[in-house]
Enzyme design. Structure first.
Site, PDB file in Angstrom:
ATOM      1  N   HIS A  99       0.842  -1.204   0.000  1.00 13.44           N
ATOM      2  CA  HIS A  99       0.000   0.000   0.000  1.00 13.44           C
ATOM      3  C   HIS A  99       0.866   1.240   0.000  1.00 13.44           C
ATOM      4  O   HIS A  99       1.970   1.239   0.526  1.00 13.44           O
ATOM      5  CB  HIS A  99      -0.964   0.014   1.191  1.00 13.44           C
ATOM      6  CG  HIS A  99      -0.305  -0.162   2.523  1.00 13.44           C
ATOM      7  ND1 HIS A  99       0.082  -1.393   3.010  1.00 13.44           N
ATOM      8  CD2 HIS A  99       0.059   0.734   3.471  1.00 13.44           C
ATOM      9  CE1 HIS A  99       0.628  -1.254   4.199  1.00 13.44           C
ATOM     10  NE2 HIS A  99       0.645   0.035   4.502  1.00 13.44           N
ATOM     11  N   HIS A 101       0.803   5.214   1.117  1.00  8.94           N
ATOM     12  CA  HIS A 101       0.112   6.251   1.895  1.00  8.94           C
ATOM     13  C   HIS A 101       0.200   7.578   1.154  1.00  8.94           C
ATOM     14  O   HIS A 101       1.279   7.960   0.681  1.00  8.94           O
ATOM     15  CB  HIS A 101       0.810   6.453   3.246  1.00  8.94           C
ATOM     16  CG  HIS A 101       0.761   5.292   4.191  1.00  8.94           C
ATOM     17  ND1 HIS A 101      -0.140   5.217   5.232  1.00  8.94           N
ATOM     18  CD2 HIS A 101       1.520   4.167   4.280  1.00  8.94           C
ATOM     19  CE1 HIS A 101       0.066   4.102   5.912  1.00  8.94           C
ATOM     20  NE2 HIS A 101       1.076   3.442   5.360  1.00  8.94           N
TER      21      HIS A 101
HETATM   22  P1  5GP Z   1       1.458   0.451   7.451  1.00  7.34           P
HETATM   23  O1  5GP Z   1       1.946   0.789   8.825  1.00  7.34           O
HETATM   24  O2  5GP Z   1       1.315  -1.045   7.242  1.00  7.34           O
HETATM   25  O3  5GP Z   1       2.259   1.122   6.371  1.00  7.34           O
HETATM   26  O4  5GP Z   1       0.027   1.104   7.348  1.00  7.34           O
HETATM   27  C1  5GP Z   1      -1.158   0.392   7.459  1.00  7.34           C
HETATM   28  C2  5GP Z   1      -2.277   1.402   7.513  1.00  7.34           C
HETATM   29  O5  5GP Z   1      -3.491   0.728   7.332  1.00  7.34           O
HETATM   30  C3  5GP Z   1      -2.370   2.149   8.843  1.00  7.34           C
HETATM   31  O6  5GP Z   1      -2.221   3.538   8.609  1.00  7.34           O
HETATM   32  C4  5GP Z   1      -3.755   1.788   9.354  1.00  7.34           C
HETATM   33  O7  5GP Z   1      -4.429   2.878   9.980  1.00  7.34           O
HETATM   34  C5  5GP Z   1      -4.469   1.336   8.107  1.00  7.34           C
HETATM   35  N1  5GP Z   1      -5.487   0.334   8.339  1.00  7.34           N
HETATM   36  C6  5GP Z   1      -5.350  -0.810   9.058  1.00  7.34           C
HETATM   37  N2  5GP Z   1      -6.497  -1.510   9.043  1.00  7.34           N
HETATM   38  C7  5GP Z   1      -7.370  -0.806   8.285  1.00  7.34           C
HETATM   39  C8  5GP Z   1      -8.731  -1.024   7.911  1.00  7.34           C
HETATM   40  O8  5GP Z   1      -9.366  -2.016   8.254  1.00  7.34           O
HETATM   41  N3  5GP Z   1      -9.304  -0.083   7.141  1.00  7.34           N
HETATM   42  C9  5GP Z   1      -8.640   1.034   6.724  1.00  7.34           C
HETATM   43  N4  5GP Z   1      -9.313   1.913   5.971  1.00  7.34           N
HETATM   44  N5  5GP Z   1      -7.354   1.273   7.058  1.00  7.34           N
HETATM   45  C10 5GP Z   1      -6.733   0.366   7.842  1.00  7.34           C
END
Ligand code: 5GP
Ligand code: ZN
Length: 140
Positions: A99, A101
């Protein structure tokens, strides 16, 4: 992947606040926004992280970034964006489905982003360059 939260979002098993969708990509609001409009852009197919993605998939995903960025800036009134891709737990990746951001920024907001920069001692930059070039030759 049956236990992947973002695959469940793609399949509709878990709801999301969708902002954009193509045949291959989905963009939706992060559930824990660092700023209003914080958006996640994902491929619909399950790929763990950028190291597992094909160049074509990265290109497909990246193609959405300029338009999405302009839309987020326009909708939020933000004056900047941080576009961030965490790869691996040590980088902060929590959801193991690739993903990107898109985090809206405003002058003077309290998010911060300046990491502590290091420096290279004499010769270390050249040695590191050589190691990366050598690794590139062995990496598909
Ligand atoms: P990472 O730390 O893996 O780069 O970011 C994962 C992101 O996914 C986090 O910012 C978190 O808030 C978001 N996230 C986790 N679970 C969900 C979900 O069920 N729905 C949405 N919309 N975002 C999520
Ligand atoms: Zn997944």
């Amino acid at each position: 992947m049956s236990d992947c939260i973002f695959c469940k979002i793609v399949s509709g098993q878990i709801p999301c606040t969708r902002v954009h969708e193509t045949a291959d990509c989905l963009a939706f609001l992060d559930i824990g926004p660092l700023a209003p409009g914080h958006t996640l852009l994902i491929p619909k197919s399950h790929v763990r992280d950028i190291t597992e993605a094909s160049p074509e998939l990265v290109a497909t995903l990246s193609r959405e970034i300029p338009t999405l960025s302009r839309a987020i800036l326009g909708a939020t009134g933000a004056t900047g964006l941080n576009i961030l891709q965490n790869t691996g737990p040590s980088s902060g990746q929590v959801v193991m489905h690739l993903h990107i951001h898109l985090i809206p920024r405003l002058e003077g907001d309290s998010l911060g982003f300046r990491w502590n920069a290091g420096s290279y001692a004499a010769g270390q930059a050249d040695a590191m360059r050589d190691r990366i070039i050598a690794a590139l030759q062995h990496t598909a």
